[in-house]
Design an enzyme around this catalytic site. Sequence first.
Site, PDB file in Angstrom:
ATOM      1  N   TRP A  52       0.865  -0.947   0.306  1.00  0.00           N
ATOM      2  CA  TRP A  52      -0.004   0.125   0.095  1.00  0.00           C
ATOM      3  C   TRP A  52       0.779   1.294  -0.391  1.00  0.00           C
ATOM      4  CZ3 TRP A  52      -4.757   2.041  -0.204  1.00  0.00           C
ATOM      5  CH2 TRP A  52      -5.304   3.713  -0.089  1.00  0.00           C
ATOM      6  N   MET A  53       0.378   2.335  -0.598  1.00  0.00           N
ATOM      7  CA  MET A  53       1.101   3.891  -0.947  1.00  0.00           C
ATOM      8  C   MET A  53      -0.062   4.570  -0.453  1.00  0.00           C
ATOM      9  SD  MET A  53       3.097   5.640  -3.490  1.00  0.00           S
ATOM     10  CE  MET A  53       2.293   6.375  -4.058  1.00  0.00           C
ATOM     11  N   ASP A  55       0.018   8.945   1.119  1.00  0.00           N
ATOM     12  CA  ASP A  55       1.207  10.546   0.939  1.00  0.00           C
ATOM     13  C   ASP A  55       1.889   9.939   0.638  1.00  0.00           C
ATOM     14  OD1 ASP A  55      -1.429  11.004   2.403  1.00  0.00           O
ATOM     15  OD2 ASP A  55      -0.712  11.844   4.192  1.00  0.00           O
ATOM     16  N   GLN A  71       4.234   7.353   2.635  1.00  0.00           N
ATOM     17  CA  GLN A  71       2.961   6.680   3.635  1.00  0.00           C
ATOM     18  C   GLN A  71       3.170   4.989   2.583  1.00  0.00           C
ATOM     19  OE1 GLN A  71       1.306   7.783   6.927  1.00  0.00           O
ATOM     20  NE2 GLN A  71       3.317   7.624   6.489  1.00  0.00           N
ATOM     21  N   PHE A 113       3.113   8.866  10.347  1.00  0.00           N
ATOM     22  CA  PHE A 113       2.729   8.909   9.533  1.00  0.00           C
ATOM     23  C   PHE A 113       3.456   9.678   8.523  1.00  0.00           C
ATOM     24  CE2 PHE A 113      -2.370   8.265  11.142  1.00  0.00           C
ATOM     25  CZ  PHE A 113      -1.646   6.797  11.199  1.00  0.00           C
ATOM     26  N   SER A 114       2.510  11.399   8.260  1.00  0.00           N
ATOM     27  CA  SER A 114       2.649  12.181   7.169  1.00  0.00           C
ATOM     28  C   SER A 114       3.634  12.956   7.388  1.00  0.00           C
ATOM     29  CB  SER A 114       1.636  12.335   6.324  1.00  0.00           C
ATOM     30  OG  SER A 114       1.445  11.350   5.392  1.00  0.00           O
ATOM     31  N   GLU A 239      -5.184  18.941   6.716  1.00  0.00           N
ATOM     32  CA  GLU A 239      -4.410  17.563   6.482  1.00  0.00           C
ATOM     33  C   GLU A 239      -3.252  17.855   5.471  1.00  0.00           C
ATOM     34  OE1 GLU A 239      -6.481  13.254   6.818  1.00  0.00           O
ATOM     35  OE2 GLU A 239      -6.383  13.766   5.245  1.00  0.00           O
ATOM     36  N   TRP A 332      -9.309   9.057  -0.493  1.00  0.00           N
ATOM     37  CA  TRP A 332      -9.611   7.814   0.106  1.00  0.00           C
ATOM     38  C   TRP A 332     -11.185   7.276   0.159  1.00  0.00           C
ATOM     39  CZ3 TRP A 332      -6.664   5.908   2.995  1.00  0.00           C
ATOM     40  CH2 TRP A 332      -4.986   6.550   2.979  1.00  0.00           C
TER      41      TRP A 332
HETATM   42  C1  FRU Z   1      -3.888  11.818   4.613  1.00  0.00           C
HETATM   43  C2  FRU Z   1      -3.365  11.113   6.045  1.00  0.00           C
HETATM   44  C3  FRU Z   1      -2.587  12.048   7.096  1.00  0.00           C
HETATM   45  C4  FRU Z   1      -1.579  10.689   7.519  1.00  0.00           C
HETATM   46  C5  FRU Z   1      -1.777  10.167   6.487  1.00  0.00           C
HETATM   47  C6  FRU Z   1      -2.055   8.546   7.172  1.00  0.00           C
HETATM   48  O1  FRU Z   1      -3.721  10.897   3.594  1.00  0.00           O
HETATM   49  O2  FRU Z   1      -5.069  10.644   6.810  1.00  0.00           O
HETATM   50  O3  FRU Z   1      -3.310  13.355   7.734  1.00  0.00           O
HETATM   51  O4  FRU Z   1      -0.935  11.641   8.424  1.00  0.00           O
HETATM   52  O5  FRU Z   1      -2.749  10.157   6.081  1.00  0.00           O
HETATM   53  O6  FRU Z   1      -1.793   7.054   6.472  1.00  0.00           O
END
Ligand code: FRU
Length: 529
Positions: A52-53, A55, A71, A113-114, A239, A332
Amino acid sequence: MKHLPLAFYSAILLSIGGCKPAVAQTTATTVSTSAEEQMYRPNFHFSPKKGWMNDPNGLFYLNGTYHLFFQHTPFQSVPDFGKMHWGHAISKDLVKWEELTPALAYDEKGAIFSGSAVVDKDNTSGFGDGKNVPVVAIFTYHDMKKEKAGEIDAQSQAIAYSLDNGKTWTKYSNNPVLKNPGIKDFRDPKVFWDAKRKQWVMGLAAQDRQHFYTSKNLKDWTFLSEFGKDVGGHGGVWECPDLFPIKLDGTNEEKWVLIVNINPGGPNGGSAAQYFVGDFDGKTFKMDDVFAKQLEKQKIAWLDWGRDNYASVTFNNVPDDKRIIIGWMSNWEYALQVPTNAWRSAATIAREVKLIKKGNEYTLVSNPVKEVNKYVSKTIKGKNLKGKGKLSIPEAGKIDLTKAIVNFNVKNLKTDTYTFTLSNALGESLTFGLNNSEHYLFLDRSKSGKTDFSDKFASTITKAALDGNQKEGAFKIILDKTSIEIFYNNGEKVITEIFFTNQPFTSLSVSSNEGIELSNLVLNQLNIN
Ligand code: FRU
């Protein structure tokens, strides 16, 4: 899949009318991995080999190399939000990417996370060893145990450093460097060096607001200000923000642009990126008065109107003050269901952004980085076309439309709809074009092949509002196996979307009632191996 995807989104989402993405599911498929690779592995957009990928993270340039972290859940093609990593890829030219092993893995403090990465030239962090310039990554720890226990402070900011130009990373022993202040959605730190004030500035998303912090050493952070109340889009949680200075194109005037990704609440549903133009005085971001007026009319300034450009952020430390941006090419609303199984998702083509001002309107324009032109292996110049009804563009049949850049202009536009159709022998098609009666660009992927993996994927036609009647227009279109990126009028309007045909598109036509005049048709074959 153990967790509800994005279960970390706070109740605020629901209270402000947002919706949670669907529960993770791997779509059942009869397609073999090699057939899937053949059909859907992008020819040149970055996609992870496996897993999976989402951000893009930690984008920076150093010593001739661009770094793209992302990510990543390497061991499955749906996200595990308790075991998120930073995947890693590098490129010399922002076009051809090489995937390396993941740079940061989850640990007992949480999932990674990001976030962002900075080149700490003056060794303000003290991580340097006197020989190598430290690169410091700033990311969000997401503590799944806390989230599951319903605790509000599951997200905090932490750092890691690299002394080998971003190859290997050591997490700081005193993490987190910024504890959670009691805000459930508190994440995605984007740090930059504010040269004028000689300080590091961190912008991060706090529910549906932007918060700024300052630091001298990347380890101790002090709150500066908040931005976002009553401005822009609030249809979802904010985000992956990004604040940067940029010269108003063709002038020496410096403005600041704040990009804020939002999910849901995009112009055509789900995830998207909005931006604000203003000034930053070292403490506070304030919208420019002209831009504020513009927003009264326009409501939200969108970076990209398509449904598949999310978490867009820019690279740090790029030479010549260039602003290069990359996004995650999905949404998403359906990202977990798209019909690939070995991997999921790709990144957009890298784009250079510029700030322009026409009359009383600012626009952040994006265009593919010029390095992509290095990979043009064949160019076909098309004949000008003039006529009514459906006209074929025969030159499109002479190149492989799964790795191409198609440019053309349209002129003497009437009050009419101009529909371009990409199609294949199975009768699958994707249409896009310009509605000059109601003034919008559009893209319709409802007949583009596999669409029923999610009822959100192709249920609506994507529209990008245009500023009144168009007399002429210029299109630049980047095509890969599963994506189309439309740059209209030098990137003033952008539409990025993905699709999943059962056979590649092989032809292009255009139709109109009143007649079209198409010129400067140039088809570039790309060869990026
Ligand atoms: C955005 C997000 C970020 C978070 C990350 C988690 O797509 O929801 O806010 O850090 O993805 O994977």
